[in-house]
Design a protein around this motif. Structure first.
Motif, mmCIF file in Angstrom:
data_model
loop_
_atom_site.group_PDB
_atom_site.id
_atom_site.type_symbol
_atom_site.label_atom_id
_atom_site.label_comp_id
_atom_site.label_asym_id
_atom_site.label_seq_id
_atom_site.Cartn_x
_atom_site.Cartn_y
_atom_site.Cartn_z
ATOM 1 N N GLY A 5 4.304 -1.231 14.922
ATOM 2 C CA GLY A 5 4.457 -2.442 15.716
ATOM 3 C C GLY A 5 3.281 -3.386 15.653
ATOM 4 O O GLY A 5 2.986 -4.095 16.632
ATOM 5 N N VAL A 6 2.586 -3.423 14.521
ATOM 6 C CA VAL A 6 1.460 -4.343 14.345
ATOM 7 C C VAL A 6 1.748 -5.254 13.155
ATOM 8 O O VAL A 6 2.631 -4.975 12.333
ATOM 9 C CB VAL A 6 0.139 -3.568 14.104
ATOM 10 C CG1 VAL A 6 -0.195 -2.688 15.287
ATOM 11 C CG2 VAL A 6 0.217 -2.740 12.821
ATOM 12 N N GLU A 7 1.014 -6.341 13.066
ATOM 13 C CA GLU A 7 1.172 -7.250 11.933
ATOM 14 C C GLU A 7 0.489 -6.689 10.696
ATOM 15 O O GLU A 7 -0.591 -6.089 10.784
ATOM 16 C CB GLU A 7 0.573 -8.614 12.263
ATOM 17 C CG GLU A 7 1.338 -9.397 13.313
ATOM 18 C CD GLU A 7 0.772 -10.799 13.479
ATOM 19 O OE1 GLU A 7 0.865 -11.593 12.520
ATOM 20 O OE2 GLU A 7 0.224 -11.090 14.554
ATOM 21 N N ALA A 8 1.122 -6.893 9.559
ATOM 22 C CA ALA A 8 0.543 -6.483 8.277
ATOM 23 C C ALA A 8 0.722 -7.633 7.285
ATOM 24 O O ALA A 8 1.856 -8.008 6.955
ATOM 25 C CB ALA A 8 1.201 -5.216 7.752
ATOM 26 N N THR B 184 4.717 -0.940 1.763
ATOM 27 C CA THR B 184 3.684 -0.394 2.653
ATOM 28 C C THR B 184 3.469 -1.285 3.861
ATOM 29 O O THR B 184 3.409 -0.811 5.001
ATOM 30 C CB THR B 184 2.350 -0.240 1.888
ATOM 31 O OG1 THR B 184 2.529 0.650 0.778
ATOM 32 C CG2 THR B 184 1.260 0.310 2.800
ATOM 33 N N ALA B 185 3.386 -2.595 3.627
ATOM 34 C CA ALA B 185 3.188 -3.536 4.735
ATOM 35 C C ALA B 185 4.365 -3.501 5.700
ATOM 36 O O ALA B 185 4.188 -3.509 6.927
ATOM 37 C CB ALA B 185 2.996 -4.948 4.190
ATOM 38 N N LYS B 186 5.581 -3.454 5.156
ATOM 39 C CA LYS B 186 6.774 -3.409 6.019
ATOM 40 C C LYS B 186 6.820 -2.111 6.824
ATOM 41 O O LYS B 186 7.142 -2.105 8.018
ATOM 42 C CB LYS B 186 8.033 -3.542 5.168
ATOM 43 C CG LYS B 186 9.320 -3.653 5.992
ATOM 44 C CD LYS B 186 10.518 -3.867 5.089
ATOM 45 C CE LYS B 186 11.780 -4.097 5.924
ATOM 46 N NZ LYS B 186 12.040 -3.006 6.890
ATOM 47 N N ALA B 187 6.465 -0.982 6.165
ATOM 48 C CA ALA B 187 6.472 0.312 6.854
ATOM 49 C C ALA B 187 5.448 0.331 7.985
ATOM 50 O O ALA B 187 5.706 0.873 9.065
ATOM 51 C CB ALA B 187 6.200 1.434 5.856
ATOM 52 N N ILE B 188 4.278 -0.255 7.738
ATOM 53 C CA ILE B 188 3.236 -0.305 8.780
ATOM 54 C C ILE B 188 3.715 -1.120 9.974
ATOM 55 O O ILE B 188 3.564 -0.716 11.132
ATOM 56 C CB ILE B 188 1.933 -0.889 8.196
ATOM 57 C CG1 ILE B 188 1.272 0.134 7.259
ATOM 58 C CG2 ILE B 188 0.968 -1.279 9.308
ATOM 59 C CD1 ILE B 188 0.033 -0.391 6.558
ATOM 60 N N SER B 189 4.325 -2.285 9.698
ATOM 61 C CA SER B 189 4.810 -3.144 10.785
ATOM 62 C C SER B 189 5.919 -2.471 11.579
ATOM 63 O O SER B 189 5.924 -2.498 12.814
ATOM 64 C CB SER B 189 5.310 -4.474 10.214
ATOM 65 O OG SER B 189 4.256 -5.199 9.619
ATOM 66 N N ASP B 190 6.872 -1.866 10.869
ATOM 67 C CA ASP B 190 8.017 -1.244 11.538
ATOM 68 C C ASP B 190 7.618 0.004 12.317
ATOM 69 O O ASP B 190 8.137 0.257 13.411
ATOM 70 C CB ASP B 190 9.102 -0.888 10.517
ATOM 71 C CG ASP B 190 9.710 -2.123 9.866
ATOM 72 O OD1 ASP B 190 9.532 -3.225 10.418
ATOM 73 O OD2 ASP B 190 10.347 -1.980 8.800
ATOM 74 N N THR B 191 6.697 0.788 11.753
ATOM 75 C CA THR B 191 6.345 2.071 12.363
ATOM 76 C C THR B 191 5.409 1.905 13.545
ATOM 77 O O THR B 191 5.586 2.551 14.594
ATOM 78 C CB THR B 191 5.694 3.002 11.326
ATOM 79 O OG1 THR B 191 6.575 3.156 10.208
ATOM 80 C CG2 THR B 191 5.405 4.371 11.932
#
Length: 318
Positions: free
Chosen positions: A116-119, A107-114
């Motif tokens: 462009g914010v830090e998770a 989930t954290a990786k998907a949020i960052s990749d999608t």
């Protein structure tokens, strides 16, 4: 014939003497009808103002209005996870807190990749006491925390008699719902008050706001989060911190084959989070989703004994 005439005379005398009372009752009835009509129109206006108009207006610069970072406690929950994604969609960096972060890495990786914010992921077990606060305190020390999101733990939504609950379940209910929300809010709120801006969102459960058979511990946690939010609103609302209590009803849950069937009354977590997010800054206490608001109004009108009867039937069947 004389008896009939006497009865008619008596009836006319009684009707004449009661005419003033009839007019009074008619006036009272008219006032009651008008008051109910005004309440209905007001509720319809509130529904439109809260759930529809905010979705039509342009989006705000949330990082400037509240802050650049969001602290999401109970991030393993479907609604909290969807809410974190909604924050990221608006350019807000997120810190995801859970007692078990193994399922949050993707989930954290998907949020960052999608988006462009830090998770950032933080594992915090609040059953350990004050020591659970240290990694959170270290993570937020140099960050502009603008959002605090606390979520009720849905995995503890068990239909069991209170005396049948194990000690571990009781402690988990207290630690994950009450202790976690209180400590996380206490850690990040002082900086918000100092800056004069920020938002606190506590997500509980509308269907447990009323006393519910075989869900005593969860209902108590829901009542705590709701009253905790309302108290914080009166305490810090005038100091620039917006506090909101979200009371969702049923939301589609995740099974082995993905999320269950979603519909009008049972939205997916993403649909619910999108609607609830639009009410941020508008209402301090709401279900977050307009069909749920209608359900909530019906529950408020329902006598408690009817609600309890229905809850017993439902919980026995599950």
């Amino acid at each position: 014939m004389a008896a009939v005439d006497s009865f008619q005379l008596l009836y006319r005398e009684i009707a004449r003497s009661c005419s003033c009372y009839v007019e009074t009752l008619a006036l009272v009835g008219a006032c009651y009808t008008v008051s109910k009509a005004v309440i209905f129109i007001r509720d319809c206006y509130s529904l439109i103002r809260l759930h529809f108009i905010p979705r039509l207006v342009s989006h705000r610069d949330l990082s400037q209005q509240y802050g650049q970072w969001a602290l999401v406690c109970g991030a393993s929950e479907a609604i909290a996870k969807a809410y974190a994604e909604e924050l990221a969609r608006h350019g807000i960096c997120v810190i995801l807190i859970s007692s078990d972060i193994t399922n949050l890495a993707d989930t954290a990786k998907a949020i960052s990749d999608t988006y462009g914010v830090e998770a950032i992921l933080i594992e915090a077990d609040f059953s350990q006491g004050p020591s659970a606060s240290k990694p959170i305190k270290d993570a937020i020390s140099s960050k502009d925390i603008g959002f605090i999101v606390n979520s009720l733990d849905g995995s503890l939504d068990l239909s069991q008699d209170f005396t049948d609950l194990s000690d571990s379940v009781v402690w988990d209910t207290i630690n994950r719902n009450i202790v976690a929300a209180t400590l996380v809010t206490r850690l990040a709120l002082p900086a918000m008050v100092e800056r004069g801006k920020g938002a606190v969102v506590n997500i509980s459960a509308g269907h447990c706001l009323c006393p519910t058979s075989r869900k005593a511990a969860l209902c108590a946690s829901t009542a705590f989060l709701d009253n905790f939010s309302r108290s914080l609103h009166y305490e810090y609302g005038h100091r620039g911190v917006f506090v909101q209590s979200l009371l969702p009803f049923r939301v589609s849950s995740r099974g082995s084959e993905g999320y269950g069937p979603a519909g009008w009354l049972v939205p997916s977590p993403q649909v619910y989070a999108s609607h609830a997010f639009s009410t941020l800054g508008v209402s301090h206490r709401t279900t977050g989703y307009w069909p749920h608001t209608i359900q909530f109004r019906l529950v408020q009108l329902m006598p408690e004994w009817v609600w309890m009867l229905g809850s017993r039937v439902f919980t026995r069947a599950t």
